[in-house]
Motif scaffolding. Structure first.
Motif, PDB file in Angstrom:
ATOM      1  N   ILE A 122      35.060  43.708  40.531  1.00  0.00           N
ATOM      2  CA  ILE A 122      35.060  43.027  39.236  1.00  0.00           C
ATOM      3  C   ILE A 122      36.391  42.317  39.079  1.00  0.00           C
ATOM      4  O   ILE A 122      37.444  42.963  39.022  1.00  0.00           O
ATOM      5  CB  ILE A 122      34.868  44.004  38.058  1.00  0.00           C
ATOM      6  N   SER A 160      28.442  45.625  40.036  1.00  0.00           N
ATOM      7  CA  SER A 160      29.018  45.020  38.843  1.00  0.00           C
ATOM      8  C   SER A 160      27.942  44.344  38.010  1.00  0.00           C
ATOM      9  O   SER A 160      26.829  44.085  38.484  1.00  0.00           O
ATOM     10  CB  SER A 160      30.084  43.999  39.244  1.00  0.00           C
ATOM     11  N   ASN A 216      31.141  42.521  33.099  1.00  0.00           N
ATOM     12  CA  ASN A 216      32.207  43.390  33.614  1.00  0.00           C
ATOM     13  C   ASN A 216      31.937  44.876  33.387  1.00  0.00           C
ATOM     14  O   ASN A 216      32.871  45.669  33.210  1.00  0.00           O
ATOM     15  CB  ASN A 216      33.566  43.010  33.029  1.00  0.00           C
ATOM     16  N   LEU A 257      29.473  48.305  34.981  1.00  0.00           N
ATOM     17  CA  LEU A 257      29.034  48.827  36.275  1.00  0.00           C
ATOM     18  C   LEU A 257      27.646  49.454  36.139  1.00  0.00           C
ATOM     19  O   LEU A 257      27.388  50.178  35.174  1.00  0.00           O
ATOM     20  CB  LEU A 257      30.012  49.881  36.800  1.00  0.00           C
TER      21      LEU A 257
END
Length: 318
Positions: free
Chosen positions: A79, A165, A169, A171
């Motif tokens: 990221i 990702s 931004n 996960l």
């Protein structure tokens, strides 16, 4: 829907690749679930790694090496130039809690002198993922308290093997085990759905702030768990699906081949990519290189093969 084979290679130095991410157009960094070391390879040079990175040297006094101290690294995601790595969060084969495996952390990997990279921590280590999920009632049905005390590849065990990702931004965390629903037949769960958890604030949790999760996502991968998930572009992902269990053929069960799926986190559309070339592979990592989201590199954990001295890589167009 089908895919076309591009190239098969073999890399040397390790046999158990278990998570990888591209560093640039030619290099990738890969973990081995048997140690706390990262290795950098040139995709065009099927040889030993160009550089090895000891995580115990990067996180001095926090990550240690030794028996039962391996993080059991399973996946990675980038990221904005920061590289996140995830441990399996699994127990031992006898169901014992392994603290070292409960880790999500991030590192900086920067080009240095003489072709070498410098590596440094990007924040601290997040160790309370499962505990935080247990505190969130939306995840009660996965019985994670029981799962973390169960053999990772057993019924209702705990094993995390995917990390990717998101455009905002965050996960996506993909679970190999446990699966949701399904039926138990001859000692194995069939038709269970795979779990994905979105961690909305990874940069905050590695700086000791409280985790924020989206609602759980369940995918029908024909009864398979997530063995890897990697982002292609925008909201499009490639999922590697495989059995949650040991995958040993018995009188009651055949060995299962790994499968590939294309998935959109925006529309929810899921497409199965049928591929015969995967039948002999034990895929533990998948990565795309910059500006080439139509070609994926799949890495096979070949540590279980007799005389293994490396790992196979298969590149496919999608």
């Amino acid at each position: 829907m089908t895919t076309n084979t591009i190239q098969e290679k073999k890399y040397f130095g390790i046999s158990n690749p278990s998570g990888a991410v591209a560093l640039n157009h030619n290099l990738f960094v890969v973990a081995d679930d048997e140690d706390n070391v990262l290795r950098i390879y040139d995709k065009n040079v099927p040889d030993k790694p160009l550089q090895t990175i000891s995580l115990s040297a990067v996180f001095k006094g926090i990550i240690a090496d030794g028996e039962d101290l391996e993080i059991d690294l399973e996946s990675a995601a980038e990221i904005e130039g920061i590289y996140f790595w995830l441990g399996s969060h699994s127990s031992s084969r006898t169901g014992e809690y392994r603290e070292a495996r409960h880790r999500l952390f991030a590192i900086n990997i920067k080009a240095g002198v003489k072709g070498k990279f410098t590596v440094s921590p990007a924040g601290g280590i997040y160790t309370s993922l499962i505990r935080d999920l247990q505190d969130d009632s939306r995840f009660d049905r996965y019985h994670l308290g029981k799962a973390k005390k169960t053999h990772a590849k057993g019924l209702g065990g705990l094993s995390i093997e995917g990390l990717a990702s998101t455009p905002d931004n965050g996960l996506l965390i993909g679970f190999r085990n446990p699966l949701s629903g399904g039926d138990i037949k001859k000692g194995r769960l069939e038709k269970g759905k795979a779990l994905i958890v979105k961690l909305k604030n990874p940069f905050e949790v590695i700086h000791e702030l409280k985790a924020k999760f989206a609602d759980p996502i369940e995918l029908d991968l024909d009864g398979l768990g997530i063995r890897e998930i990697t982002r292609r572009k925008n909201h499009k992902y490639l999922i590697v699906a495989g059995p949650y269990h040991e995958n040993i053929a018995t009188d009651d069960h055949k060995r299962k081949a790994f499968q590939l799926y294309k998935w959109s986190s925006k529309s929810g559309k899921l497409n199965h990519l049928k591929k015969k070339e995967l039948d002999s592979l034990n895929i533990e990592a998948a990565l795309f290189y910059p500006d080439n989201d139509d070609c994926v590199q799949l890495l096979s954990d070949d540590g279980g093969l007799a005389g293994a001295n490396g790992f196979r890589s298969l590149s496919l167009t999608l």
